[in-house]
Structure formats: structure tokens, C-alpha cells
Design a protein around this motif. Sequence first.
Motif, PDB file in Angstrom:
ATOM      1  N   MET A  76       0.927  -1.008   0.067  1.00  0.00           N
ATOM      2  CA  MET A  76      -0.047   0.041   0.170  1.00  0.00           C
ATOM      3  C   MET A  76       0.801   1.398  -0.052  1.00  0.00           C
ATOM      4  N   GLU A  77       0.257   2.321   0.005  1.00  0.00           N
ATOM      5  CA  GLU A  77       0.934   3.674   0.124  1.00  0.00           C
ATOM      6  C   GLU A  77       1.858   3.666   1.076  1.00  0.00           C
ATOM      7  N   SER A  78       1.340   3.249   2.302  1.00  0.00           N
ATOM      8  CA  SER A  78       2.204   3.256   3.425  1.00  0.00           C
ATOM      9  C   SER A  78       3.471   2.591   3.523  1.00  0.00           C
ATOM     10  N   ASP A  79       3.470   1.370   2.475  1.00  0.00           N
ATOM     11  CA  ASP A  79       4.712   0.791   2.612  1.00  0.00           C
ATOM     12  C   ASP A  79       5.863   1.302   1.584  1.00  0.00           C
ATOM     13  N   LYS A  80       5.685   2.457   1.021  1.00  0.00           N
ATOM     14  CA  LYS A  80       6.709   3.509   0.197  1.00  0.00           C
ATOM     15  C   LYS A  80       7.513   3.866   1.178  1.00  0.00           C
ATOM     16  N   GLU A  81       7.163   3.976   2.668  1.00  0.00           N
ATOM     17  CA  GLU A  81       7.982   4.432   3.518  1.00  0.00           C
ATOM     18  C   GLU A  81       9.142   3.699   4.116  1.00  0.00           C
ATOM     19  N   ASP A  84      13.253  -0.987   3.100  1.00  0.00           N
ATOM     20  CA  ASP A  84      13.383  -2.129   2.454  1.00  0.00           C
ATOM     21  C   ASP A  84      12.691  -1.885   0.950  1.00  0.00           C
ATOM     22  N   GLU A  85      13.621  -1.939  -0.061  1.00  0.00           N
ATOM     23  CA  GLU A  85      13.165  -1.705  -1.556  1.00  0.00           C
ATOM     24  C   GLU A  85      12.041  -2.605  -2.092  1.00  0.00           C
ATOM     25  N   ARG A  86      11.998  -3.866  -1.577  1.00  0.00           N
ATOM     26  CA  ARG A  86      11.168  -4.768  -2.018  1.00  0.00           C
ATOM     27  C   ARG A  86       9.616  -4.248  -1.900  1.00  0.00           C
ATOM     28  N   TRP A  87       9.608  -3.241  -0.860  1.00  0.00           N
ATOM     29  CA  TRP A  87       8.214  -2.654  -0.736  1.00  0.00           C
ATOM     30  C   TRP A  87       7.827  -1.378  -1.083  1.00  0.00           C
ATOM     31  N   LYS A  88       8.829  -0.920  -1.850  1.00  0.00           N
ATOM     32  CA  LYS A  88       8.535   0.490  -2.355  1.00  0.00           C
ATOM     33  C   LYS A  88       7.428   0.542  -3.398  1.00  0.00           C
ATOM     34  N   GLU A  89       7.358  -0.213  -4.106  1.00  0.00           N
ATOM     35  CA  GLU A  89       6.434  -0.314  -5.296  1.00  0.00           C
ATOM     36  C   GLU A  89       5.862  -1.881  -5.764  1.00  0.00           C
ATOM     37  N   PRO A  90       4.558  -2.077  -5.959  1.00  0.00           N
ATOM     38  CA  PRO A  90       4.187  -3.263  -6.258  1.00  0.00           C
ATOM     39  C   PRO A  90       4.830  -3.795  -7.512  1.00  0.00           C
ATOM     40  N   TRP A  91       5.109  -5.099  -7.677  1.00  0.00           N
ATOM     41  CA  TRP A  91       5.560  -5.684  -9.036  1.00  0.00           C
ATOM     42  C   TRP A  91       4.436  -5.521 -10.190  1.00  0.00           C
ATOM     43  N   LYS A  92       5.104  -5.194 -11.406  1.00  0.00           N
ATOM     44  CA  LYS A  92       4.072  -5.002 -12.469  1.00  0.00           C
ATOM     45  C   LYS A  92       4.443  -6.134 -13.456  1.00  0.00           C
ATOM     46  N   VAL A  93       3.588  -6.594 -14.266  1.00  0.00           N
ATOM     47  CA  VAL A  93       3.716  -7.371 -15.449  1.00  0.00           C
ATOM     48  C   VAL A  93       4.969  -6.781 -16.252  1.00  0.00           C
ATOM     49  N   SER A  94       4.880  -5.536 -16.411  1.00  0.00           N
ATOM     50  CA  SER A  94       5.825  -4.760 -17.432  1.00  0.00           C
ATOM     51  C   SER A  94       7.393  -4.720 -16.697  1.00  0.00           C
ATOM     52  N   ASP A  95       7.429  -5.308 -15.420  1.00  0.00           N
ATOM     53  CA  ASP A  95       8.935  -5.401 -14.893  1.00  0.00           C
ATOM     54  C   ASP A  95       9.556  -6.700 -15.469  1.00  0.00           C
ATOM     55  N   ALA A  96       8.678  -7.521 -15.993  1.00  0.00           N
ATOM     56  CA  ALA A  96       9.328  -8.724 -16.659  1.00  0.00           C
ATOM     57  C   ALA A  96       9.633  -8.181 -18.047  1.00  0.00           C
ATOM     58  N   PRO A  97      10.740  -8.996 -18.768  1.00  0.00           N
ATOM     59  CA  PRO A  97      11.054  -8.901 -20.020  1.00  0.00           C
ATOM     60  C   PRO A  97       9.760  -9.383 -20.917  1.00  0.00           C
ATOM     61  N   PRO A  98       9.503  -8.664 -21.914  1.00  0.00           N
ATOM     62  CA  PRO A  98       8.231  -8.918 -22.547  1.00  0.00           C
ATOM     63  C   PRO A  98       8.103 -10.413 -23.307  1.00  0.00           C
TER      64      PRO A  98
END
Length: 167
Positions: A76-81, A84-98
Motif C-alpha cells: 500500500m501507499e504506507s509501504d513506500k516509507e 526495504d526496496e522490495r516494498w517500495k512499489e508493487p511488482w508489475k507485469v511490465s517489470d518482466a522482459p516482454p
Amino acid sequence: MVLFTSSIHHYVTPKFYTETKPDTGKVVPTWNYAAVQLYGEASIYYQTDDEKTSEFLNRQISDLSNVGEKQVMEIMESDKEKDDERWKEPWKVSDAPPRYVELLKKGIIGVEIKIQSIDGKFKMSQEMSKGDREGVVAGFMSMGNEVANKLADVVKQRGELADAKHP
């Protein structure tokens, strides 16, 4: 028709029927369950070289990943604080090679159902007498495991609903 069943289901031994079994002996084993049936027109998406299939699968993969990241993983937004970098942003499909995503899509069969009707059923001993239902509840509670405890709760709830409907 597509059938969905609850994870809460179990065999019911006639030994649980504490009213009817001693009185008449006219009892048999059964199975308690809950299920939903969907009726409708199904579309199957499996040929990834088809544009319509590719778009459908992309949307499903993206939606499922969003649910997983935001609801299951609770990013959630509160995790951005967090530090740990893993919790900054949710993973997106676009993070993987197309090309990798395209390769994995070949192993996915998409199903879309345009629902025309829905039917559901609870068979949770609610048709039994109050005494037999109490025996079923006590029997499941005595088993001492999570599924049996949950089933006992549902049998009790469904029985109370049945009693309220037909006092």
C-alpha cells in the motif's frame, strides 16, 4: 456450467445423528458441502498468436498480478516509507522482459464466462432435526481440526437459518 465448491466439506458419519440413530436407526452416511453453479457462454483463449487472445491474457495477467501485489501482499501507499526496496512499489507485469511474458503466456488457457444464471446449494445438515444437527456440530467439534471446526460453525448457522424459516 462451471461448478465452484467450498473448501469446507466433509463426510458425515451416521454416528453423529444423536436423535434419529437411537430412535429408529434409519440413518446413512452423507456429505456436507456448499457449491455454486454458473451457467453461461464460455470463451476459451489459448492461441497466443491471436490478437484477441493476447489482449485477454495480458489483461488477466495484469489484473491478477495487481490483486496479488496490492491485496494479497498488501503493498500500500504506507509501504513506500519502508527502508526495504522490495516494498517500495508493487511488482508489475511490465517489470518482466516482454519476450519472457510472451513465452509464459503460451502455457496459459484463459476462460471467460458470460454468466446467464447462478445457482447455489448448501447441504450442511440443515434438513436434519435440531437434535441431529447438534450431534453433527458436536461430532465435528470433537474432531479438533480446522476444517471440522469451520464445518461445525456452518452447520450451526445453516440450521439456525432453517429453524428461523420454519419455526
